[in-house]
Design a protein around this motif. Structure first.
Motif, PDB file in Angstrom:
ATOM      1  N   PHE A   6       4.362  13.780   2.140  1.00 45.81           N
ATOM      2  CA  PHE A   6       2.945  13.721   2.033  1.00 45.81           C
ATOM      3  C   PHE A   6       2.091  13.349   3.304  1.00 45.81           C
ATOM      4  O   PHE A   6       2.006  12.898   4.014  1.00 45.81           O
ATOM      5  CB  PHE A   6       2.805  12.744   0.956  1.00 45.81           C
ATOM      6  N   PRO A   7       0.891  13.985   2.479  1.00 49.09           N
ATOM      7  CA  PRO A   7      -0.379  13.552   3.767  1.00 49.09           C
ATOM      8  C   PRO A   7      -0.498  12.625   4.212  1.00 49.09           C
ATOM      9  O   PRO A   7      -0.396  12.598   5.565  1.00 49.09           O
ATOM     10  CB  PRO A   7      -1.397  14.003   3.217  1.00 49.09           C
ATOM     11  N   GLU A   8      -0.514  11.220   3.653  1.00 50.89           N
ATOM     12  CA  GLU A   8      -0.896  10.027   4.644  1.00 50.89           C
ATOM     13  C   GLU A   8       0.091   9.167   5.414  1.00 50.89           C
ATOM     14  O   GLU A   8       0.374   8.468   4.642  1.00 50.89           O
ATOM     15  CB  GLU A   8      -1.658   9.670   3.137  1.00 50.89           C
ATOM     16  N   ASP A   9       1.675  10.048   4.834  1.00 48.43           N
ATOM     17  CA  ASP A   9       2.968   9.800   5.318  1.00 48.43           C
ATOM     18  C   ASP A   9       2.861   8.974   6.964  1.00 48.43           C
ATOM     19  O   ASP A   9       3.172   7.958   7.133  1.00 48.43           O
ATOM     20  CB  ASP A   9       4.292  10.435   4.915  1.00 48.43           C
ATOM     21  N   ASP A  10       2.095   9.512   7.371  1.00 47.85           N
ATOM     22  CA  ASP A  10       1.892   9.442   9.184  1.00 47.85           C
ATOM     23  C   ASP A  10       1.088   7.732   9.670  1.00 47.85           C
ATOM     24  O   ASP A  10       0.829   7.553   9.895  1.00 47.85           O
ATOM     25  CB  ASP A  10       1.164  10.430   9.331  1.00 47.85           C
ATOM     26  N   ALA A  46       0.926  -0.738  -0.060  1.00 50.50           N
ATOM     27  CA  ALA A  46      -0.265  -0.477  -0.003  1.00 50.50           C
ATOM     28  C   ALA A  46       0.790   1.632  -0.133  1.00 50.50           C
ATOM     29  O   ALA A  46       0.499   2.116  -0.506  1.00 50.50           O
ATOM     30  CB  ALA A  46      -0.886   0.181   1.224  1.00 50.50           C
ATOM     31  N   TYR A  47       2.187   1.324   0.730  1.00 49.67           N
ATOM     32  CA  TYR A  47       2.444   1.661   0.638  1.00 49.67           C
ATOM     33  C   TYR A  47       3.773   2.735  -0.713  1.00 49.67           C
ATOM     34  O   TYR A  47       3.338   4.011  -1.041  1.00 49.67           O
ATOM     35  CB  TYR A  47       3.536   2.506   2.037  1.00 49.67           C
ATOM     36  N   HIS A  77       4.035   6.008  -5.273  1.00 49.18           N
ATOM     37  CA  HIS A  77       3.916   6.177  -6.793  1.00 49.18           C
ATOM     38  C   HIS A  77       2.721   7.504  -7.018  1.00 49.18           C
ATOM     39  O   HIS A  77       3.048   8.068  -8.084  1.00 49.18           O
ATOM     40  CB  HIS A  77       3.410   4.497  -7.618  1.00 49.18           C
ATOM     41  N   GLN A  78       1.963   7.505  -6.646  1.00 45.29           N
ATOM     42  CA  GLN A  78       0.789   8.901  -6.257  1.00 45.29           C
ATOM     43  C   GLN A  78       1.465   9.738  -6.036  1.00 45.29           C
ATOM     44  O   GLN A  78       1.181  11.168  -5.878  1.00 45.29           O
ATOM     45  CB  GLN A  78      -0.259   8.364  -5.273  1.00 45.29           C
TER      46      GLN A  78
END
Length: 372
Positions: free
Chosen positions: A78-82, A17-18, A23-24
């Motif tokens: 980026f926002p979802e790194d956390d 998933a990461y 890639h995004q």
């Protein structure tokens, strides 16, 4: 040349998933930044941890700063790194690269330098790969709220084949200046093509237009048929004059609504296709384009006679379309018809989410209408 490295760790169960998220976000932003030469993602999964090592190569520290800002030693998140990272480097490491050899370093990267020429209503920014020998050059015109970088994959593809590619940015778009007074009629935008052609001394070329710039390209080609060796159109605009008058009036009235900016963002998001990175990029480009330019150009589309423009240019034409662009108003259904090909699963910006399909179709068109 510089190398930039960063390390992060996720749970093993989040490894795939990461990687998709990388890639995004980061990997896409690296490759979109002028001066980036390569991007590598290394991964090692052991026990319950997945370690990621990102290695990127850059022309110079100035190129790194285009991506990372004025504090290039700080890692970019980026926002979802956390959501994914359980350990991470907060700083990156930069290395000098005294030696590099191999396939990754022989590509034809396009430099998006600030190259400008005088247009009919102000300076126009463009990208010119140069070279090309005796083969006819290809001139690219982006769609509404676009810029020259939308054609990067095509410019690099042509450069690798030894053909010259030129991508201009229309008035009020990208790095080109705002027109004074404001004039975004499609026929006036065609004058921007003429300004670039004159400034570069082009005698004959193939013209490529996306979306609303299919009309811009047709307007230019109809007035200059001897210069344009062929028209290659990517998901071109439809003929608004075939929309019932009441619907057209409703559309024009909506351009004056207080929420028109929000409506445009929704339209762009719905038309962008399935790729998240493409959608985010296009929304950012829309945000960077003056609202007045977008609205005025759409108003011109609503009254532009696409069928008549198509009939005025007798040269070779080809239309590459998304699956939903096949209606009685579609360009390839107008007048005597235009050869076309459907790219299944593509959004409106086919050159961004299916660049290889565009390159292959363009190669076939060039082989037939403008061989090297």
């Amino acid at each position: 040349m510089l190398a930039r490295t960063w390390r992060g760790v996720t749970k093993a169960e989040d490894a795939d998933a990461y990687l998709t998220y990388l890639h995004q976000t980061g990997l896409t932003h690296y490759r979109r930044t002028p001066g980036n030469l390569a991007a590598y993602c290394l991964r090692k999964v052991e026990d319950d941890r997945a370690e990621f090592l990102l290695v990127t190569l850059w022309e110079s520290m100035d190129a790194v700063k285009r991506f990372a800002g004025d504090s290039p030693e700080r890692a970019i998140f980026f926002p979802e790194d956390d959501r994914y990272l359980i350990d991470r480097d907060v700083h990156v490491t930069h290395y000098e690269v005294p030696f590099a050899e191999g396939q990754a370093f022989v590509g034809h990267r396009v430099r998006f330098d600030d190259f400008r020429v005088a247009g009919p209503s102000g300076d126009l920014r463009l990208v010119d790969t140069g070279g090309g020998g005796k083969s006819l050059p290809v001139v690219f015109v982006h769609g509404l709220a676009g810029n020259a970088s939308h054609w990067q994959a095509q410019l690099e593809h042509l450069a690798a084949a030894g053909r010259r590619g030129i991508a201009l940015e229309l008035r009020g778009h990208g790095g080109s200046t705002l027109p004074e007074p404001e004039d975004y009629a499609l026929e006036s935008l065609a004058g921007d093509i003429g300004g670039v052609v004159r400034a570069l001394g082009l005698r004959r070329f193939v013209l490529v237009g996306h979306s609303i710039s299919a009309g811009v390209a047709l307007a230019y080609a109809g007035e200059n048929p001897r210069q344009v060796a062929g028209l290659f159109l990517v998901d071109p605009m439809t003929d608004a004059r075939r929309i019932p008058e009441a619907q057209r009036e409703t559309f024009l009235a909506s351009r004056d609504a207080p929420d028109v900016a929000q409506a445009l963002r929704q339209d762009w998001a719905e038309s962008a296709g399935a790729r998240v990175d493409v959608r985010e990029r296009l929304l950012a480009d829309l945000e960077a384009t003056p609202l007045s330019a977008v609205v005025a150009t759409q108003r011109s589309w609503a009254t532009f006679d696409l069928t008549a423009a198509l009939e005025r240019y007798p040269g070779p034409k080809f239309s590459l379309v998304a699956a939903d662009n096949d209606t009685p108003r579609s360009l390839h259904r107008l007048a005597e018809g235009v050869p076309h090909q459907v790219v299944e699963g593509a959004g409106h910006w086919i050159q961004l989410d299916h660049p290889d399909a565009v390159n292959a179709a363009l190669d076939a068109f060039l082989t037939k209408s403008a061989p090297a």
